[in-house]
Write an enzyme that holds these catalytic residues in place. Structure first.
Site, PDB file in Angstrom:
ATOM      1  N   SER A   1       1.587  -4.795  -5.544  1.00 46.16           N
ATOM      2  CA  SER A   1       0.946  -3.889  -4.298  1.00 46.16           C
ATOM      3  C   SER A   1       1.226  -4.883  -3.010  1.00 46.16           C
ATOM      4  O   SER A   1       1.099  -5.958  -3.084  1.00 46.16           O
ATOM      5  CB  SER A   1      -0.407  -3.763  -4.687  1.00 46.16           C
ATOM      6  OG  SER A   1      -0.855  -2.974  -3.525  1.00 46.16           O
ATOM      7  N   GLU A   2       1.581  -4.220  -1.918  1.00 46.66           N
ATOM      8  CA  GLU A   2       1.816  -4.675  -0.929  1.00 46.66           C
ATOM      9  C   GLU A   2       0.927  -5.790  -0.231  1.00 46.66           C
ATOM     10  O   GLU A   2       1.169  -6.837   0.491  1.00 46.66           O
ATOM     11  CB  GLU A   2       2.318  -3.757   0.213  1.00 46.66           C
ATOM     12  CG  GLU A   2       3.410  -2.959   0.212  1.00 46.66           C
ATOM     13  CD  GLU A   2       3.164  -1.550  -0.422  1.00 46.66           C
ATOM     14  OE1 GLU A   2       2.492  -1.679  -1.648  1.00 46.66           O
ATOM     15  OE2 GLU A   2       3.366  -0.430  -0.008  1.00 46.66           O
ATOM     16  N   ASN A   3      -0.399  -5.526  -0.461  1.00 46.43           N
ATOM     17  CA  ASN A   3      -1.381  -6.137   0.152  1.00 46.43           C
ATOM     18  C   ASN A   3      -1.743  -7.491  -0.596  1.00 46.43           C
ATOM     19  O   ASN A   3      -2.550  -8.342  -0.206  1.00 46.43           O
ATOM     20  CB  ASN A   3      -2.866  -5.441   0.272  1.00 46.43           C
ATOM     21  CG  ASN A   3      -3.258  -4.603  -1.136  1.00 46.43           C
ATOM     22  OD1 ASN A   3      -2.435  -4.457  -1.743  1.00 46.43           O
ATOM     23  ND2 ASN A   3      -4.522  -4.676  -1.145  1.00 46.43           N
TER      24      ASN A   3
END
Lengths: 230, 218
Positions: free
Chosen positions: B47-49
């Site tokens: 996930s990008e975060n």
């Protein structure tokens, strides 16, 4: 010999932010957003700010408080889709929005914190974001120069801080926080827990104290930090 | 799109997630692919975060306020998961560590161009991580309704909207078909149950090659 104590009252730390300042904010959605420092910035009232943050939070919280108070002139970000006010202000011209690809925003901040002037990448070369950017020929192909992104202030949310400003972050609340903590002239960290020196083991420090100027201990955590009920 | 057609599309996309892969699922339809992975699938979701090893969404009341995915869902993590900052997260993306990303689309073109982040004057939330995912994942799949709500093709000869990335899409999963982007243009690979090849050709806004062989049905 011992390490300096940087603990500070929140209002005193935030009072250093003048009109026209550039301010980086941690957070990706709710996790890692320094809501109490933002609230203090609203009370302090500095205007004409450039805010640098991954996203504009959701309606009614965080960045939205600053927008509502009319304190923001420019927003450098990657995504504002969950904040209708930010979108409306961008569309009516009352807020100048600069979009960056998310990882390019992160890397520009990292570059500033690493003391380099920028980097060359071909990310976004086929997009409208490439307009106006300086093209660079390299041995491995054409790219664009992405300048390092500095700020006057960074407002960081940490899970834990010690008195010297060593910080650790919780789960996905890390996101942009350790990056902005390297890229601003003055770094103010709010922490859910402030522990004595040595309270964070050296191996567990995510942001080393030399990057941090002021440490603010949060009182009981306000509800805005909690699980978002949708 | 009927829920049955959507479910079969999601299951078909899930079938292309092979054991051992590192995968990023875009916000919206792609995230729902997770529910169609086999129990015990050996897959690392990114996930990008700043998460590798994303696990299932947590039930109400069991959320961790500090743990969301890039779409804002309160997720869990699998044993062996890791957290990292946003620069490192996109180092994973840009350096080619993602075997696959599945993304949504406003328009996807026969040459693999993808437009999924801005409709000028109507929708401009910002690109988030889409540009880097589309440009640098080793393989890019698009999940989309074959036609929009007005019945217009979403698969077109050339994108009219601003691009996310050029020539990035390898495969399109729709409620009607699986199509591949090849050097010779779009090729029909599989048909959704009850859909004929001529239906897909009629609903596609680009030249679509239909092989002579019998096509698998999903």
């Amino acid at each position: 010999m011992s390490l300096p104590d940087k603990t500070c009252a929140m209002a005193e730390a935030i009072a250093r932010i003048p009109d026209g300042a550039s301010v980086m904010l941690g957070g990706f959605g709710v996790p890692g957003t320094p809501f109490c420092l933002i609230e203090a910035l609203v009370e302090h009232g500095a205007r004409d700010l450039t805010i640098i943050k991954n996203d504009a939070n959701e309606a009614g919280i965080g960045v939205d408080w600053l927008l509502q108070a009319g304190q923001v002139r420019r927003l450098i970000t990657s995504h504002i889709g969950l904040n209708p006010r930010a979108v409306a202000m961008m569309n009516d011209g009352s807020l100048d929005v600069e979009f960056n690809a998310q990882g390019i925003l992160a890397e520009r901040i990292r570059a500033a914190g690493a003391g380099v002037m920028g980097f060359v990448t071909n990310i976004g070369m086929d997009t409208v974001l490439a307009e106006g950017k300086q093209r660079v020929e390299t041995a491995t192909g054409e790219g664009m120069f992405e300048p390092a992104l500095h700020a006057d202030f960074a407002l960081v949310h940490a899970d834990c801080a010690d008195h010297f400003g060593n910080l650790s972050f919780a789960a996905s609340a890390r996101n942009f926080n350790p990056l902005i903590a390297t890229a601003a002239r003055c770094v103010i960290a709010e922490a859910e827990r402030v522990v004595p020196l040595g309270g964070i083991a050296p191996d567990d420090v995510h942001t080393p104290g030399p990057f941090v100027d002021h440490v603010v201990e949060l009182p009981t955590l306000p509800e805005v930090y909690g699980v978002v009920q949708r | 799109m009927s829920s049955n057609a959507r479910s079969r599309m999601l299951a078909r996309a899930a079938a292309d997630i092979a054991p051992g892969m590192c995968v990023n699922l875009g916000i919206g339809l792609p995230t729902q692919v997770v529910a169609h992975l086999p129990t015990g699938a050996q897959v690392c979701l990114h996930s990008e975060n700043g998460i590798s090893g994303v696990g299932p969404v947590r039930p109400a009341g069991q959320e961790d306020r500090n743990l969301i995915d890039a779409g804002g869902s309160y997720v869990s993590t699998l044993p062996g998961a890791a957290f990292f900052d946003s620069a490192l997260s996109f180092a994973i993306v840009r350096s080619g560590r993602l075997d696959l990303t599945l993304l949504g689309a406003f328009e996807v073109a026969a040459n693999g161009d993808l437009a999924n982040w801005i409709i000028p004057g109507r929708f401009s939330p910002g690109p988030g991580g889409a540009i880097e995912l589309a440009q640098r994942a080793r393989r890019v799949g698009v999940l989309t309704a074959h036609v929009d709500k007005a019945g217009n093709p979403k698969i077109v000869e050339r994108c009219t909207l601003p691009l996310t990335a050029a020539g990035c899409v390898n495969r399109i999963y729709s409620d009607m078909a699986v199509c591949d982007v090849t050097p010779d243009g779009l090729v029909l690979r599989e048909l959704a149950e009850g859909v004929r090849a001529e239906d897909v050709v009629a609903a596609t806004g680009a030249r679509l090659t239909v092989p002579d062989t019998e096509l698998p049905v999903f």
